[in-house]
Design an enzyme around this catalytic site. Structure first.
Site, short mmCIF file in Angstrom:
data_model
loop_
_atom_site.label_atom_id
_atom_site.label_comp_id
_atom_site.label_asym_id
_atom_site.label_seq_id
_atom_site.Cartn_x
_atom_site.Cartn_y
_atom_site.Cartn_z
N HIS A 80 2.54 -4.89 0.22
CA HIS A 80 3.20 -4.78 -1.16
C HIS A 80 2.11 -4.71 -2.30
O HIS A 80 2.68 -4.75 -3.31
CB HIS A 80 4.20 -5.81 -1.25
CG HIS A 80 5.33 -5.18 -0.43
ND1 HIS A 80 5.44 -5.77 1.05
CD2 HIS A 80 6.68 -4.85 -0.59
CE1 HIS A 80 6.70 -5.61 1.63
NE2 HIS A 80 7.40 -5.05 0.72
N GLU A 126 10.80 9.13 2.63
CA GLU A 126 9.66 9.40 1.73
C GLU A 126 9.10 10.75 1.71
O GLU A 126 9.13 11.51 0.78
CB GLU A 126 8.53 8.56 1.39
CG GLU A 126 8.79 6.92 1.01
CD GLU A 126 9.42 6.13 2.08
OE1 GLU A 126 9.73 4.86 1.77
OE2 GLU A 126 9.86 6.58 3.17
#
Length: 664
Positions: free
Chosen positions: A471, A404
């Protein structure tokens, strides 16, 4: 002076004129160093990171690049700036914190870039510029330009995760980046043996599937010829390469830290290997020049330095200008609305509206590149990019490694070479892996030195799907707290498409939040043709006069359910964008209703709606007939089991809170 790097492409021979040019390029940073150390003692500059004794690395590598190729610098690369002929008065003004410097007094020393000189400066975190180099090289690769990007890191900085990610991405994508590792033996006071467990960074090459070479970083000829051979080869055969330059930091990490931690005799040992003295001996020995001519060249450089310093000294001490600070935060953008060219609409789910927006953005912006994990052939875990690779090609719709930080840096690098990018976080929670790039690079770069960051970060977010604490987080407040970012959070398909298309028009970094629970549960009429929704303009979902309810995302739907159930005369406002947010629409409503309830899926402490509450309380207190009410999730992480998640979320508390406000 002969290169010992094995397996290199054929190295160029040098003429006497080139040797003299190298010498002139070497003495400029050395003599500036001498002057800056005096200014530091006089208090005329506040800090100095010395590259004394490492000039051969910066000068040799940068001169081996073409002038239209970007270089990403570090603390000790003064020789890059001088070799690229950056005006010294502007450079000195930068060191002095003056308005005429590259950052207008906002950052120190070499924490800046100059697009004119194809230089991209560092930030203090040491590793992030590596990912930027990937983006610069990717832009060249996509356009078919035979160009190389160069980036420096230190032996200590190479311990950062950014180093691994950037090299991995460059190798997987075959990017023409030359990673120069200035191995100067120490990271501040920490010796190399406590940073890594190997003798040379050449061992990293095979691990990443790339070539790696090591040279004597105090030998200007070896550094220049080796780098020149590599860059010439990389332009016709694009690939990443590691180049380790072994050298030594004669002075402290910065002057205040000193060198008392060095073992006795170490500085004296390396002083005998001084790159400038070695090169002067070579020039004399080979009858290329003589001591008198060298003294004449040095005198000319000293005069130029003194003259340029006089110019910098003549610039006034910088004065604070609040309007200028805000003006420079973002690149200029005309935030007008683009209306669709026809009245044609289609019923779409939110995920389909986002897909339509991405498609039309790719058509409208040929320079746009999409990047993310599994977004190409697979179409992304939520299928937002399904079919886009087949339509626009692998060069523009790119699967990424799980890197990322490097990919966000790549997006910024692409922006510097004139492209746009989208980076999809597979889940908003995973953005922490790239946090530094967002909050320190993307957010600050225009304010620091005028370079925009044309990057959209898509953030699938939110709870309600029993996905647990990694999440499901609502982390938008992390970014509303960071000046320099725009934060968007649509609640319906039409806004999702229009705001997304506006995000791609905007040349600034945009954090684009998409609630996962709305992807396939929420449908609505969406204009078929291209259109945009302006930032900073809230939507009045329902008019009312008894109270004002302000929310965004999933909160819009949950709030409307309760308002309908109560048949309440409540005005419901959907913010749509959190930065900028629409104060005037809220203020007008509160003046009318006298009551305000703020609803957010985020936790209470530090949540974005607290900013709204604070401003309304301060500026509209006399218009309020009741305390401002907050309805949020609990101040705990998000649990997995559905009954626990239901108790965590605010929706079961919203009805009671709204009734209390209406009855107050």
């Amino acid at each position: 002076m002969k290169s010992e790097a094995a397996g290199l492409p054929e190295q160029p021979s040098l003429t006497n004129e080139q040797y003299i040019d190298l010498y002139k390029a070497m003495i400029i940073p050395r003599l500036i160093e001498d002057k800056m150390l005096i200014l530091l003692r006089q208090g005329r500059i506040s800090k100095w990171f010395s590259g004394y004794g490492q000039e051969a690395v910066s000068v040799g590598t940068s001169l081996a690049m073409n002038e239209d190729e970007f270089i990403c610098t570090m603390h000790r690369n003064l020789g890059v700036f001088t070799s690229r002929k950056v005006p010294l008065n502007k450079l000195f003004a930068q060191f002095q914190g003056k308005l005429e410097g590259f950052t207008k007094g906002r950052d120190r020393s070499f924490h800046f870039g100059s697009k004119e000189h194809k230089i991209v400066g560092m930030i203090s975190h040491l590793g992030p510029q590596l990912g930027l180099a990937d983006g610069l090289a990717l832009g060249h690769l996509i356009d078919g330009d035979q160009k190389v990007a160069m980036v420096y890191t230190g032996d200590g900085g190479a311990s950062e995760g950014d180093f691994h990610e950037a090299l991995n991405v460059a190798s997987v994508w075959g990017l023409p980046v030359i990673f120069v590792i200035e191995n100067n033996q120490w990271g501040l006071s920490t010796p190399s043996r406590e940073q890594f467990n190997f003798d040379s960074f050449t061992v990293k090459g095979p691990a990443y599937g790339m070539e790696a070479y090591s040279v004597d970083g105090n030998d200007i000829i070896e550094v220049y010829r080796t780098t020149r051979a590599l860059t010439d080869s990389m332009r016709s055969n694009p690939r990443p390469v590691i180049l380790e330059c072994k050298t030594f930091r004669i002075r402290g990490h910065e002057e205040a830290s000193g060198t008392k931690y060095y073992p006795e005799g170490l500085i004296e040992e390396w002083t005998t290997k001084d790159p400038l003295k070695r090169f002067e001996a070579f020039l004399i020995e080979n009858n290329i020049t003589n001591e008198k001519e060298m003294q004449s060249m040095q005198a000319e450089v000293k005069k130029h330095i003194a003259d340029e310093l006089d110019v910098a000294d003549s610039y006034p001490v910088i004065q604070f200008d609040e309007e200028r600070e805000f003006r420079d935060l973002f690149a200029p953008f005309d935030n007008e609305e683009v209306h669709p060219s026809s009245d044609k609409v289609e019923e779409l789910r939110m995920i389909d509206a986002i897909h339509s927006g991405l498609t039309q953005a790719m058509e409208a912006h040929p320079e746009l590149v999409l990047m993310g994990q599994d977004i190409a052939d697979y179409g992304g875990v939520f299928k937002a990019t399904d079919g886009l690779m087949q339509k626009f090609g692998k060069a523009r719709v790119r699967n990424t490694p799980l890197c990322e930080a490097a990919i966000l840096g790549t997006g910024l690098g692409l922006s510097i070479v004139g492209k746009k990018s989208m980076v999809e976080m597979q889940f908003a929670d995973f953005v922490t892996e790239g946090f530094t790039q967002i909050v320190n690079n993307l957010a600050k770069i225009h304010w620091r030195w005028g370079q925009n960051a044309d990057v959209v970060v898509r953030m699938p977010t939110g709870a309600g799907v029993a996905a647990g604490p990694f999440h499901s987080q609502s982390n938008e407040a992390w970014f509303t707290h960071t000046p320099g970012l725009k934060v968007v959070y649509p609640s319906n398909p039409a806004d999702a498409k229009g705001l997304l298309l506006q995000a791609f028009r905007d040349p600034n970094p945009v954090m684009f939040f998409e609630h996962k629970g709305l992807y396939r549960s929420e449908t609505g009429e969406v204009p078929t043709e291209y259109y945009t929704v302006p930032f900073g303009r809230a939507s009045i979902v329902k008019a009312g006069s008894a109270a004002t309810l302000v929310t965004y995302g999933m909160g819009v739907h949950k709030s409307m359910d309760i308002v309908r159930e109560l048949d309440a005369d409540v005005e419901v406002i959907d913010l749509r964008t959190l930065v900028p947010w629409d104060y005037e629409t809220i203020a007008t409503s509160v003046r009318k209703t006298g009551r305000l309830i703020l609803v957010s899926e985020d936790v209470r402490s530090g949540g974005f709606i607290n900013d709204i509450s604070a401003r309304v309380g301060e500026e509209l207190f006399t218009h309020l007939d009741a305390p401002i009410v907050h309805v949020t999730s609990l101040d705990t992480p998000i649990p997995f089991a559905s009954p626990l998640e239901g108790g965590f979320l605010p929706w079961n508390r919203l009805k009671e809170k709204l009734e209390m406000l209406l009855e107050y």
